[in-house]
Write a protein that holds these residues in place. Structure first.
Motif, short mmCIF file in Angstrom:
data_model
loop_
_atom_site.label_atom_id
_atom_site.label_comp_id
_atom_site.label_asym_id
_atom_site.label_seq_id
_atom_site.Cartn_x
_atom_site.Cartn_y
_atom_site.Cartn_z
N VAL A 28 14.79 -33.31 -29.89
CA VAL A 28 14.17 -34.59 -29.83
C VAL A 28 12.93 -34.64 -28.76
O VAL A 28 13.44 -34.40 -27.64
CB VAL A 28 15.14 -35.77 -29.66
CG1 VAL A 28 14.46 -37.06 -29.48
CG2 VAL A 28 16.13 -35.55 -30.87
N ASP A 29 11.51 -34.81 -28.93
CA ASP A 29 10.52 -34.89 -28.04
C ASP A 29 10.66 -36.23 -27.18
O ASP A 29 10.35 -36.26 -26.10
CB ASP A 29 9.28 -34.80 -28.79
CG ASP A 29 8.92 -33.14 -28.97
OD1 ASP A 29 9.76 -32.23 -28.15
OD2 ASP A 29 8.02 -33.14 -29.53
N LYS A 30 10.78 -37.32 -27.64
CA LYS A 30 10.87 -38.56 -27.16
C LYS A 30 12.07 -39.43 -27.44
O LYS A 30 11.94 -40.31 -28.29
CB LYS A 30 9.64 -39.15 -27.61
CG LYS A 30 9.47 -40.57 -26.77
CD LYS A 30 7.74 -41.06 -26.95
CE LYS A 30 7.51 -42.19 -25.96
NZ LYS A 30 6.07 -42.69 -26.11
N PRO A 31 13.24 -39.12 -26.91
CA PRO A 31 14.42 -39.93 -27.10
C PRO A 31 14.25 -41.28 -26.83
O PRO A 31 13.50 -41.77 -25.76
CB PRO A 31 15.22 -39.44 -26.13
CG PRO A 31 14.97 -37.87 -25.54
CD PRO A 31 13.10 -38.16 -25.65
N MET A 32 14.68 -42.15 -27.56
CA MET A 32 14.59 -43.72 -27.56
C MET A 32 15.82 -44.29 -26.47
O MET A 32 15.83 -45.42 -26.59
CB MET A 32 14.45 -44.32 -28.76
CG MET A 32 13.39 -43.84 -29.61
SD MET A 32 11.68 -44.39 -28.80
CE MET A 32 12.25 -46.32 -29.31
N ASP A 33 16.67 -43.45 -26.18
CA ASP A 33 17.91 -43.86 -25.20
C ASP A 33 17.29 -44.85 -24.16
O ASP A 33 17.93 -45.65 -23.72
CB ASP A 33 18.60 -42.88 -24.89
CG ASP A 33 19.42 -42.06 -25.74
OD1 ASP A 33 18.73 -41.63 -26.91
OD2 ASP A 33 20.49 -41.70 -25.97
N ILE A 34 16.07 -44.43 -23.67
CA ILE A 34 15.56 -45.27 -22.38
C ILE A 34 15.20 -46.62 -22.85
O ILE A 34 15.24 -47.42 -21.75
CB ILE A 34 14.27 -44.60 -21.89
CG1 ILE A 34 13.13 -44.51 -22.82
CG2 ILE A 34 14.30 -43.27 -21.36
CD1 ILE A 34 11.57 -43.98 -22.47
N PHE A 35 14.99 -46.97 -24.12
CA PHE A 35 15.04 -48.46 -24.47
C PHE A 35 16.39 -49.04 -25.17
O PHE A 35 16.55 -49.96 -25.63
CB PHE A 35 13.95 -48.40 -25.64
CG PHE A 35 12.51 -47.98 -25.23
CD1 PHE A 35 11.85 -48.49 -24.61
CD2 PHE A 35 12.17 -46.76 -25.98
CE1 PHE A 35 10.66 -48.19 -24.17
CE2 PHE A 35 10.85 -46.20 -25.60
CZ PHE A 35 10.12 -47.14 -24.80
N GLY A 36 17.54 -48.01 -24.97
CA GLY A 36 18.79 -48.68 -25.14
C GLY A 36 19.31 -48.05 -26.61
O GLY A 36 20.17 -48.57 -26.95
N TRP A 37 18.29 -47.53 -27.29
CA TRP A 37 18.51 -46.89 -28.73
C TRP A 37 19.15 -45.83 -28.57
O TRP A 37 18.63 -44.58 -28.67
CB TRP A 37 17.16 -46.80 -29.42
CG TRP A 37 16.39 -47.96 -29.62
CD1 TRP A 37 16.32 -49.21 -28.93
CD2 TRP A 37 15.24 -48.24 -30.50
NE1 TRP A 37 15.38 -49.81 -29.44
CE2 TRP A 37 14.78 -49.20 -30.21
CE3 TRP A 37 14.89 -47.38 -31.37
CZ2 TRP A 37 13.56 -49.82 -30.78
CZ3 TRP A 37 13.66 -47.74 -32.24
CH2 TRP A 37 13.17 -49.14 -32.11
#
Length: 243
Positions: A28-37
């Motif tokens: 995954v190049d751009k994990p969305m976890d930083i947005f709580g996803w």
């Protein structure tokens, strides 16, 4: 057969991956976890499988992939293609790979369609779409940079709906927009005028995330049903399109 919708998948796979064998660190190049996803692709997969069958259709209005180029986006397309159902996609503001409608359509796997300033037929219903844009008077509107894009996008929606109405005058119409046609701050727009003029039954849209969900307008507005389908708003579960 049912029609579902979910937008803003924001996938970023950097190689071919299966539905389940995803390495968070390397795939995954751009994990969305930083947005709580948190591992949101797993949530999308599991909830999609809960509700969508092979004979159903899923509308995905924009921000499907973070990829900058089509050869990168194809990994995300292939992952979506492995999920059940037919998929109809349209562009969002982050779909940078979508510079050529023809090339996107050539890249999509069989069973997936791309709609942009035109339409397709889904289960006897017209599905027309384009990207949309920021609305005049909304909090992010900038007259100098947004006006030209806004007017072009309104024109593209007109082309899609006029063509559909001419070729299928008696069929029910759904519109796919990435940006909302109205918000809590802006009660009218060129997009909304067209939805009313062409008697669109339902407009599905995305783009709004997190605190911006409070800007959403949903339900019946001047005869058009508006439905926010951003995946975080839906808790990553495709929802039936309300007709």
């Amino acid at each position: 057969m049912s029609i579902y919708a979910i937008s803003d998948l924001h996938l970023s796979f950097n190689k071919p991956v299966g539905l389940y064998d995803i390495d968070f660190e390397s795939d995954v190049d751009k994990p969305m976890d930083i947005f709580g996803w948190e591992r949101h692709y797993d949530q999308v997969r599991d909830r999609w499988l809960d509700v969508v069958g092979p004979e159903d259709t899923v509308l995905i209005p924009g921000d499907i992939s973070w990829a900058l180029k089509l050869n990168q986006a194809r990994y995300d397309f292939d992952w979506i293609n492995a999920l059940p159902g037919k998929k109809v996609l349209s562009p969002g503001n982050h779909c940078y790979y979508a510079q050529s409608k023809k090339k996107v359509r050539e890249t999509l796997p069989q069973g997936m369609e791309w709609v942009d300033a035109d339409y397709t037929l889904v289960e006897g219903v017209v599905v027309a779409g384009t990207r949309g844009w920021n609305l005049p008077g909304d909090r992010l509107w900038d007259e100098e940079t947004d006006r030209k894009i806004y007017e072009r996008q309104v024109g593209r929606l007109r082309i899609a709906l006029e063509t559909a109405a001419k070729e299928h005058p008696d069929k029910e119409r759904i519109a796919m927009l990435h940006f909302p046609p109205v918000t809590s701050r802006v009660s009218s727009s060129g997009f909304m005028d067209l939805l009313k003029e062409f008697q669109v039954t339902t407009c599905v849209y995305g783009h709004l995330h997190g605190r911006a969900h409070q800007d959403a307008v949903e339900g019946l507005v001047d005869g058009v049903r508006l439905q926010l389908v951003s995946c975080d708003y839906l808790h990553f579960k495709p929802v039936p399109v309300q007709l």
